[in-house]
Design a protein around this motif. Structure first.
Motif, PDB file in Angstrom:
ATOM      1  N   GLN A  82      37.741  56.991  31.998  1.00  0.00           N
ATOM      2  CA  GLN A  82      38.521  57.928  31.298  1.00  0.00           C
ATOM      3  C   GLN A  82      40.200  57.840  31.618  1.00  0.00           C
ATOM      4  OE1 GLN A  82      37.020  61.580  32.951  1.00  0.00           O
ATOM      5  NE2 GLN A  82      35.184  61.509  31.383  1.00  0.00           N
ATOM      6  N   LYS A  83      40.294  57.296  32.956  1.00  0.00           N
ATOM      7  CA  LYS A  83      41.792  57.068  33.445  1.00  0.00           C
ATOM      8  C   LYS A  83      42.222  55.925  32.427  1.00  0.00           C
ATOM      9  CE  LYS A  83      41.820  59.249  37.760  1.00  0.00           C
ATOM     10  NZ  LYS A  83      41.938  59.086  39.117  1.00  0.00           N
ATOM     11  N   ALA A  84      41.307  54.766  32.627  1.00  0.00           N
ATOM     12  CA  ALA A  84      41.625  53.694  31.902  1.00  0.00           C
ATOM     13  C   ALA A  84      42.147  53.853  30.321  1.00  0.00           C
ATOM     14  CB  ALA A  84      40.645  52.587  32.135  1.00  0.00           C
ATOM     15  N   THR A 106      43.611  41.813  28.909  1.00  0.00           N
ATOM     16  CA  THR A 106      42.364  42.381  29.559  1.00  0.00           C
ATOM     17  C   THR A 106      41.478  41.263  30.350  1.00  0.00           C
ATOM     18  OG1 THR A 106      41.112  42.543  27.762  1.00  0.00           O
ATOM     19  CG2 THR A 106      42.174  44.525  28.227  1.00  0.00           C
ATOM     20  N   THR A 107      41.144  40.203  29.768  1.00  0.00           N
ATOM     21  CA  THR A 107      40.307  39.260  30.275  1.00  0.00           C
ATOM     22  C   THR A 107      41.105  38.656  31.734  1.00  0.00           C
ATOM     23  OG1 THR A 107      39.559  38.358  28.475  1.00  0.00           O
ATOM     24  CG2 THR A 107      39.491  36.877  30.130  1.00  0.00           C
ATOM     25  N   SER A 108      42.466  38.587  31.794  1.00  0.00           N
ATOM     26  CA  SER A 108      43.198  38.090  32.769  1.00  0.00           C
ATOM     27  C   SER A 108      43.052  39.295  33.950  1.00  0.00           C
ATOM     28  CB  SER A 108      44.567  37.863  32.512  1.00  0.00           C
ATOM     29  OG  SER A 108      45.428  38.082  33.581  1.00  0.00           O
ATOM     30  N   ILE A 109      43.151  40.464  33.759  1.00  0.00           N
ATOM     31  CA  ILE A 109      43.012  41.307  34.782  1.00  0.00           C
ATOM     32  C   ILE A 109      41.417  41.289  35.471  1.00  0.00           C
ATOM     33  CG2 ILE A 109      42.611  43.950  35.420  1.00  0.00           C
ATOM     34  CD1 ILE A 109      44.537  44.351  32.945  1.00  0.00           C
ATOM     35  N   SER A 110      40.393  41.197  34.592  1.00  0.00           N
ATOM     36  CA  SER A 110      39.000  41.057  35.045  1.00  0.00           C
ATOM     37  C   SER A 110      38.837  39.955  35.945  1.00  0.00           C
ATOM     38  CB  SER A 110      38.160  41.184  33.855  1.00  0.00           C
ATOM     39  OG  SER A 110      37.069  41.195  34.352  1.00  0.00           O
ATOM     40  N   GLU A 111      39.411  38.803  35.312  1.00  0.00           N
ATOM     41  CA  GLU A 111      39.254  37.399  35.974  1.00  0.00           C
ATOM     42  C   GLU A 111      39.810  37.350  37.208  1.00  0.00           C
ATOM     43  OE1 GLU A 111      40.036  34.346  33.308  1.00  0.00           O
ATOM     44  OE2 GLU A 111      37.900  34.600  32.299  1.00  0.00           O
ATOM     45  N   ARG A 142      34.055  48.763  33.024  1.00  0.00           N
ATOM     46  CA  ARG A 142      34.260  49.907  32.612  1.00  0.00           C
ATOM     47  C   ARG A 142      35.639  50.121  32.380  1.00  0.00           C
ATOM     48  NH1 ARG A 142      29.442  53.474  33.505  1.00  0.00           N
ATOM     49  NH2 ARG A 142      30.771  55.188  32.916  1.00  0.00           N
ATOM     50  N   ALA A 143      36.613  49.578  33.135  1.00  0.00           N
ATOM     51  CA  ALA A 143      38.068  49.729  33.047  1.00  0.00           C
ATOM     52  C   ALA A 143      38.343  49.284  31.806  1.00  0.00           C
ATOM     53  CB  ALA A 143      38.719  49.384  34.303  1.00  0.00           C
ATOM     54  N   VAL A 144      38.029  48.084  31.775  1.00  0.00           N
ATOM     55  CA  VAL A 144      38.523  47.277  30.481  1.00  0.00           C
ATOM     56  C   VAL A 144      37.977  47.897  29.216  1.00  0.00           C
ATOM     57  CG1 VAL A 144      38.253  45.166  29.372  1.00  0.00           C
ATOM     58  CG2 VAL A 144      38.654  45.042  31.697  1.00  0.00           C
TER      59      VAL A 144
END
Length: 316
Positions: A82-84, A106-111, A142-144
């Protein structure tokens, strides 16, 4: 992965400091990814400090959540998504990153996050590595998902808003008038309030454009929109050229004429050579089905007003 028992308190004592230490590296790796893409140069130069603070706070929250018991962890996943989602909305409002580059973002954040999380658990038993990475991966996913959903939701709202607005005056366009009419009539009927339609145009607008140029004409149209906002006439529509229609909820015909006369007087203060021709009609319950009839009546009253003014000037 959650079906076996782990001593989460002991894990937290051992791994929390390591995860906390890895946060700057997560952010640094993420930024390095973005620097390789030209689409993010403006973002990195103008917004990156604020973004780093938000991201660091979010990652610190994740580090503590990693060690929560199962039920509390599941609750955190929902709250985090929800915050994301809210972050995605905020991001689109303030940052103009091309939508085609968003997947890279978003891929950059996750990786970047998962890379450093792996390093922090490298010396742990395999079962602990898998458990920790599963939790990091679930939060990341979930955040992405939430972020992209928020971004897309706001993008859809923005596109819809563009489609119903006149680009010059920012008033609603004629196409949206028919959607708005039904809503306003339903509301007026429910509250047992009058709903009046006002139509007006600018006297001798063609001459103004011909003599002073279209730029002068555009400025007048924009000024009318600004004055209507000041008078709190929010349901305004530019029908085309210099023709405007306003829906005035809770306002009778007589009150509508007073309001438009007030708008005209403020317009004359701005430029004394400008005047309006206007007609008002209170809408009844059948207005949706017979709106063309009501528009025609308002138009006839507007031109009666225009002729009366013209004859008065000629007489003088």
């Amino acid at each position: 992965m959650e079906n076996f028992q782990l001593d989460l308190r002991a894990l937290k004592k051992n791994l929390l400091p390591e995860f906390m230490k890895s946060i700057p590296a997560m952010i640094h790796t993420h930024k390095e990814h973005l620097r390789k893409n030209e689409d993010f140069h403006t973002f990195l130069n103008g917004f990156v400090e604020q973004y780093e603070k938000v991201l660091e706070k979010f990652l610190r929250g994740i580090v503590h959540a990693i060690f929560l018991e199962k039920e509390r962890f599941e609750s955190f996943l929902k709250q985090g998504e929800q915050k994301a989602f809210s972050s995605g909305i905020h991001f689109l409002r303030h940052q103009r990153i091309p939508h085609q580059a968003l997947a890279c973002f978003t891929t950059s954040i996750s990786e970047s996050v998962l890379l450093e999380a792996k390093k922090a658990t490298l010396n742990e038993p395999l079962v602990i590595q898998l458990f920790m990475l599963d939790r990091w991966n679930r939060i990341s996913h979930r955040a992405v998902t939430g972020f992209l959903s928020g971004f897309s939701s706001q993008q859809f709202k923005d596109l819809k808003e563009i489609s119903i607005r006149d680009p010059l005056t920012n008033l609603y366009n004629r196409r949206y008038f028919y959607d708005c009419l039904e809503k306003e009539l339903t509301k007026a009927h429910r509250l047992k309030l009058p709903l009046t339609l006002v139509m007006f145009d600018i006297n001798n607008f063609k001459c103004i454009n011909d003599e002073l140029g279209h730029h002068a004409g555009d400025e007048i149209l924009q000024q009318i929109a600004e004055l209507s906002k000041r008078l709190k006439l929010f349901s305004g529509f530019r029908f085309g050229g210099d023709e405007f229609v306003f829906l005035l909820p809770g306002i009778t015909e007589d009150e509508a004429y007073i309001l438009i006369e007030k708008l005209e007087s403020q317009l004359i203060v701005w430029n004394e050579s400008i005047s309006l021709a206007y007609g008002a009609i209170e809408l009844l319950a059948d207005a949706c089905e017979n709106i063309d009839y009501y528009l025609q009546l308002a138009d006839e009253r507007m031109y009666t007003n225009k002729r009366a003014r013209s004859e008065k000037k000629s007489f003088i």
